[in-house]
Design a protein around this motif. Structure first.
Motif, PDB file in Angstrom:
ATOM      1  N   GLY A 290     -47.683  -8.852  13.550  1.00 58.40           N
ATOM      2  CA  GLY A 290     -47.811 -10.059  12.717  1.00 58.40           C
ATOM      3  C   GLY A 290     -49.331 -10.214  12.513  1.00 58.40           C
ATOM      4  N   ASN A 291     -50.173  -9.744  13.756  1.00 56.27           N
ATOM      5  CA  ASN A 291     -51.476  -9.719  13.607  1.00 56.27           C
ATOM      6  C   ASN A 291     -52.120  -8.462  13.880  1.00 56.27           C
ATOM      7  OD1 ASN A 291     -51.826 -12.976  14.134  1.00 56.27           O
ATOM      8  ND2 ASN A 291     -50.094 -12.257  15.084  1.00 56.27           N
ATOM      9  N   VAL A 292     -53.243  -8.268  13.308  1.00 54.02           N
ATOM     10  CA  VAL A 292     -54.238  -7.102  13.683  1.00 54.02           C
ATOM     11  C   VAL A 292     -55.756  -7.828  13.792  1.00 54.02           C
ATOM     12  CG1 VAL A 292     -54.871  -6.765  11.227  1.00 54.02           C
ATOM     13  CG2 VAL A 292     -55.041  -4.868  12.638  1.00 54.02           C
ATOM     14  N   PHE A 293     -56.143  -7.128  14.988  1.00 56.59           N
ATOM     15  CA  PHE A 293     -57.450  -7.345  15.255  1.00 56.59           C
ATOM     16  C   PHE A 293     -58.548  -6.251  15.236  1.00 56.59           C
ATOM     17  CE2 PHE A 293     -61.034  -7.410  18.513  1.00 56.59           C
ATOM     18  CZ  PHE A 293     -61.610  -8.833  18.329  1.00 56.59           C
ATOM     19  N   VAL A 294     -59.667  -6.308  14.504  1.00 55.87           N
ATOM     20  CA  VAL A 294     -60.355  -5.305  14.281  1.00 55.87           C
ATOM     21  C   VAL A 294     -62.052  -5.578  14.753  1.00 55.87           C
ATOM     22  CG1 VAL A 294     -59.135  -4.208  12.545  1.00 55.87           C
ATOM     23  CG2 VAL A 294     -61.024  -5.778  11.792  1.00 55.87           C
ATOM     24  N   ASP A 295     -62.512  -4.646  15.241  1.00 57.87           N
ATOM     25  CA  ASP A 295     -64.060  -4.784  15.826  1.00 57.87           C
ATOM     26  C   ASP A 295     -64.674  -3.630  15.462  1.00 57.87           C
ATOM     27  OD1 ASP A 295     -66.332  -5.471  16.762  1.00 57.87           O
ATOM     28  OD2 ASP A 295     -65.601  -5.600  18.828  1.00 57.87           O
ATOM     29  N   PRO A 296     -65.023  -3.163  14.249  1.00 55.53           N
ATOM     30  CA  PRO A 296     -65.363  -1.818  13.864  1.00 55.53           C
ATOM     31  C   PRO A 296     -66.760  -1.699  14.201  1.00 55.53           C
ATOM     32  CG  PRO A 296     -65.184  -3.332  11.791  1.00 55.53           C
ATOM     33  CD  PRO A 296     -64.534  -3.961  13.057  1.00 55.53           C
ATOM     34  N   PRO A 297     -67.255  -0.469  13.939  1.00 54.97           N
ATOM     35  CA  PRO A 297     -68.712  -0.152  14.019  1.00 54.97           C
ATOM     36  C   PRO A 297     -69.412  -0.746  12.859  1.00 54.97           C
ATOM     37  CG  PRO A 297     -67.286   1.841  13.358  1.00 54.97           C
ATOM     38  CD  PRO A 297     -66.479   0.920  13.787  1.00 54.97           C
TER      39      PRO A 297
END
Length: 362
Positions: A290-297
């Protein structure tokens, strides 16, 4: 924005400039006012790197203006670095000044410290390292109470450990993190702790599962995993994957499956473009995401990964580059709106800022 300078007296004004810049970038998306998390004014940076410059027969810590490798700025103390680094700098300098073995062709020094007081020093040389060097380095490590990594072409000698251990408190729970030498870690520990608490609060207690892209050493994975039934996390760096697995084990977190894939590769897997051996035995369809967490470059998410996140009800996005964050939000704004946003001042006295947004389906 004018070029910031280190001056604690001007910190509040510099932070206000950053907040205004973030508001400007997010204005087209009708974002709410950002929550602003400040930094300590001094001694906030837990890792730093110095070149050494030879002058008057001695080696000195040196830094250079961007684009100028020929005009050194010689320094004896570094007020933006942690107090532990500032304690170690003169002790290490005295040691190499007293020892030809330690100083000969030493060209770079890196310090890695933690809020909890752990420290590791990397010494880089333009010559082979031998047993004589190792004996002296072992004595120095014991005297300073640190681990030391010696590096030369094709060789790496570890005295003690090749990582430091950090402790960060999120919602009253202390999480322990192994931070390997040479791998990425958040440089500002106090602000990192604020980021983790913000993300923990924003995610909330969930009954659905979490997909995490770009998980690194598990910096966010550990606290966020306590808010959901299951996590599928991805990371491409082998050293970061190994650190994340150790961190999960050290903290007794057993609801995370971590796979060494890039965000682009996982996108292909979820789109059933092609199978991946590293996903063997993992039933992607068993997850109730239900959730996506992103911490991209700094480059942000590529267009395909950005499209992948559109599938989720909620997108929690931490960004080290507000320009690419804005570009990604522009791609998502027809299906998602910004419900919360924040500014984290990881890098005082610079133009750089860390930011976070929660995007929810319209």
């Amino acid at each position: 924005m004018s070029r910031p300078q280190f001056d604690p007296a001007t910190y509040d004004a510099q932070l206000a400039e950053k907040a205004a810049r973030l508001v400007e970038l997010l204005a087209p998306f009708e974002a709410p006012e950002p929550e602003v998390f400040d930094s300590p004014r001094e001694h906030y940076r837990l890792r730093t790197e110095f070149r050494l410059w030879r002058e008057d027969g001695q080696r000195h810590y040196a830094m250079f203006e961007q684009g100028d490798k020929h005009t050194p700025i010689l320094i004896d103390e570094f007020p933006i670095a942690s107090r532990r680094i500032n304690e170690l700098m003169p002790q290490l300098k005295a040691a190499w000044q007293a020892s030809e073995t330690l100083s000969f062709k030493l060209f770079q020094v890196e310090f890695l410290t933690t809020l909890s007081g752990d420290a590791l020093i990397t010494l880089a040389y333009h010559r082979p390292l031998n047993d004589v060097w190792q004996v002296e380095a072992e004595g120095l490590a014991a005297k300073l109470g640190v681990s030391i990594v010696g590096r030369s072409k094709g060789k790496r000698i570890v005295i003690g450990r090749d990582y430091v251990t950090e402790q960060l408190t999120v919602a009253g729970r202390v999480f322990s993190y192994r931070q390997p030498e040479g791998a990425f870690t958040q440089p500002n520990g106090e602000v990192c702790q604020k980021m983790l608490n913000w993300a923990y609060d924003v995610l909330g207690e969930r009954t659905d599962d979490l997909l995490e892209l770009y998980c690194g050493n598990g910096n966010f994975t550990l606290p966020l995993a306590t808010r959901v039934p299951k996590v599928l996390a991805t990371e491409i760096s082998k050293s970061s994957v190994n650190a994340a697995l150790a961190n999960l084990d050290d903290n007794g977190i057993d609801n995370v499956t971590l796979v060494r894939l890039s965000a682009e590769e996982l996108t292909q897997a979820l789109n059933e473009v092609r199978p991946f051996r590293r996903l063997a035995g993992i039933d992607l369809k068993s997850y109730n995401f239900g959730n996506v967490f992103v911490d991209p470059p700094r480059a942000g998410m590529d267009p395909d990964t950005c499209e992948l996140t559109r599938r989720f009800e909620r997108i929690l996005y931490i960004s080290c580059n507000p320009e690419t964050l804005a570009a990604n939000i522009a791609q998502l704004q027809d299906t998602h709106r910004i419900e919360r946003c924040a500014l984290f001042d990881q890098f005082p006295y610079t133009h750089h800022m860390e930011s976070g947004v929660l995007l929810v389906r319209r």
